[in-house]
Design a protein around this motif. Structure first.
Motif, short mmCIF file in Angstrom:
data_model
loop_
_atom_site.label_atom_id
_atom_site.label_comp_id
_atom_site.label_asym_id
_atom_site.label_seq_id
_atom_site.Cartn_x
_atom_site.Cartn_y
_atom_site.Cartn_z
N LEU A 29 137.95 44.36 -24.50
CA LEU A 29 136.69 44.94 -24.96
C LEU A 29 135.55 44.54 -24.03
O LEU A 29 134.38 44.84 -24.31
CB LEU A 29 136.38 44.45 -26.38
N ASP A 30 135.89 43.86 -22.95
CA ASP A 30 134.89 43.35 -22.00
C ASP A 30 133.85 42.49 -22.75
O ASP A 30 134.22 41.61 -23.49
CB ASP A 30 134.25 44.50 -21.24
N ASP A 31 132.58 42.81 -22.58
CA ASP A 31 131.54 42.00 -23.24
C ASP A 31 131.06 42.63 -24.55
O ASP A 31 130.04 42.24 -25.10
CB ASP A 31 130.36 41.79 -22.29
N ALA A 85 132.68 41.52 -30.92
CA ALA A 85 133.69 41.85 -31.92
C ALA A 85 133.64 40.87 -33.07
O ALA A 85 133.51 39.66 -32.88
CB ALA A 85 135.07 41.84 -31.28
N LEU A 86 133.73 41.40 -34.28
CA LEU A 86 133.80 40.59 -35.50
C LEU A 86 135.13 40.88 -36.17
O LEU A 86 135.45 42.04 -36.46
CB LEU A 86 132.66 40.94 -36.45
N ALA A 87 135.92 39.84 -36.41
CA ALA A 87 137.20 40.00 -37.10
C ALA A 87 137.14 39.30 -38.45
O ALA A 87 136.77 38.12 -38.53
CB ALA A 87 138.33 39.42 -36.27
N LEU A 128 146.86 38.41 -34.25
CA LEU A 128 145.44 38.15 -34.41
C LEU A 128 144.97 37.13 -33.37
O LEU A 128 143.93 37.28 -32.73
CB LEU A 128 145.14 37.64 -35.82
N GLU A 129 145.78 36.08 -33.20
CA GLU A 129 145.44 35.05 -32.21
C GLU A 129 145.45 35.62 -30.80
O GLU A 129 144.54 35.33 -30.00
CB GLU A 129 146.43 33.89 -32.32
N THR A 130 146.44 36.44 -30.50
CA THR A 130 146.51 37.07 -29.17
C THR A 130 145.31 37.97 -28.94
O THR A 130 144.77 38.05 -27.84
CB THR A 130 147.81 37.89 -29.04
N GLY A 131 144.87 38.67 -30.01
CA GLY A 131 143.76 39.61 -29.89
C GLY A 131 142.43 38.95 -29.55
O GLY A 131 141.52 39.62 -29.04
N ARG A 132 142.32 37.65 -29.82
CA ARG A 132 141.06 36.96 -29.53
C ARG A 132 140.71 36.99 -28.05
O ARG A 132 139.54 36.99 -27.67
CB ARG A 132 141.14 35.51 -30.00
N TYR A 181 133.32 36.96 -29.42
CA TYR A 181 134.24 37.14 -30.55
C TYR A 181 133.87 36.21 -31.71
O TYR A 181 133.66 35.01 -31.51
CB TYR A 181 135.66 36.85 -30.09
N THR A 182 133.78 36.79 -32.91
CA THR A 182 133.52 36.01 -34.12
C THR A 182 134.63 36.29 -35.13
O THR A 182 134.99 37.46 -35.34
CB THR A 182 132.16 36.40 -34.75
N GLU A 183 135.16 35.24 -35.75
CA GLU A 183 136.27 35.41 -36.69
C GLU A 183 135.92 34.75 -38.01
O GLU A 183 135.51 33.59 -38.05
CB GLU A 183 137.54 34.80 -36.11
#
Length: 376
Positions: free
Chosen positions: A294-296, A299-301, A315-319, A325-327
């Motif tokens: 997603l470059d810069d 993202a909120l998960a 999910l961990e790989t997607g970070r 990134y916020t989870e």
């Protein structure tokens, strides 16, 4: 049994088998369509068509094995097949909702492409039948191979329609009504929740095999200044409608655009965002993860602690695909709790109510958006 025919020598068991394959494909297609539209008249028509095809196959087998011509097995095809198709068409015309649903499925990608290929195949087959020698083994092989290719395309399309027709139904009617503060209107591919805000909007992709209106409770975002576009997906699977956000972005004008989705819908929203980072301001993933960079793009998960469907490994790989990134984990939430469609197979038992999970989801999204707008 009938008289011997000069054309008998051109028949073969192999040709009869090849002729049987389109009949099998057609039979399977009709059974699946019958399960989807559940019409007795349609099924009677389908049975007539299948019998017509089986009769023709038997005619060729008898030609090939016994070297005898049984004309009735061939001639019946001219009557049973048209009668069957007429009954199927009549059943759909009588039941208008079925006809409307059928057309919607036929005209959506990728089934529209598959049906067009099949139609082209039937046209080619008709042209070959008019030009080639019907007693020629080569002509029959070509004709039946084209027919088989066309029937396989139809079967593939019908399998998609059949698979998508078995989905989780929404129970969110009360959230689809317009209020004093939010106007809910139909758009070409879903619903528009138009609230008091004019600057920010969110496009939402539903989860796989879930009726899109099940996510109406999350559209409470519109009550808080974030207009929402809740999109319906072909065959209830966002994988076939990943680019549906294109029209929304081109028609409506907002300063800030976000895209979101649940489960597979979230993954498809992230994939869309990866190719439109300049047009979007962020991605919100509900029980979902990104599969490409997603470059810069922020993202909120959000996921629930009791989610039994989401792959925590993925999910961990997607970070790693988001630099910003916020989870957030909702304590007691589960996978189906982001929508209003009942329990989902394989999911964990929620420790909070759906209403609580919706409220926490909306609050988390708003806090994240406001924090970004405040520069924090």
């Amino acid at each position: 049994m009938g008289k011997e025919n000069d054309n008998v020598l051109e028949a073969s068991v192999g040709m009869a088998v090849v002729d049987a394959l389109p009949v099998l494909c057609f039979s399977a297609s009709m059974i699946l369509i019958g399960q989807v539209y559940q019409s007795a008249v349609f099924m009677v028509g389908a049975v007539l068509c299948v019998l017509a095809g089986v009769g023709k196959v038997l005619w060729k087998l008898i030609l090939a094995i016994a070297h005898k011509d049984v004309p009735i097995f061939f001639r019946q095809f001219r009557f049973l097949m048209p009668a069957g198709f007429v009954l199927m068409i009549v059943s759909l015309v009588i039941n208008r909702p079925s006809l409307s649903a059928l057309w919607k499925n036929i005209s959506s990608f990728p089934c529209n492409i598959l049906f067009l290929i099949a139609l082209a195949g039937f046209v080619v087959m008709g042209a070959l039948g008019a030009k080639l020698d019907s007693s020629s083994k080569k002509a029959n092989w070509i004709e039946q191979l084209v027919n088989l290719a066309a029937e396989l395309c139809i079967l593939f399309a019908v399998v998609i329609i059949w698979y998508g027709s078995d989905y989780y139904h929404a129970d969110a009617a009360q959230y689809l009504q317009s209020t004093d503060t939010v106007q809910v209107t139909e758009i070409s591919d879903g619903l528009f929740f138009d609230g008091s805000g004019t600057d920010t909007a969110l496009i939402f992709y539903p989860g796989a095999k879930v009726e899109y209106t099940a996510y109406a409770p999350i559209m409470e975002l519109a009550e808080n200044g974030v207009d929402c576009f809740l999109l319906e997906m072909p065959y209830n699977m966002a994988i076939f409608g990943m680019n549906r956000a294109d029209e929304i972005l081109s028609v409506y004008a907002y300063e800030s655009w976000y895209i979101s989705g649940h489960s597979l819908g979230g993954a498809m929203a992230a994939s869309y965002a990866a190719g439109h980072t300049e047009e979007l301001d962020g991605v919100v993933l509900l029980a979902a993860y990104a599969t490409e960079s997603l470059d810069d793009l922020p993202a909120l998960a959000i996921y629930g602690s009791e989610d039994g469907v989401l792959s925590m490994e993925k999910l961990e790989t997607g970070r790693q695909y988001a630099e910003d990134y916020t989870e957030i984990c909702i304590d007691g939430g589960n996978h189906a709790g982001f929508g209003c469609y009942g329990a989902q197979d394989g999911d964990g038992t929620a420790g909070i109510t759906q209403e609580e999970q919706w409220a926490q989801t909306v609050e988390t999204i708003l806090d994240w958006m406001n924090g970004r707008n405040d520069g924090t």
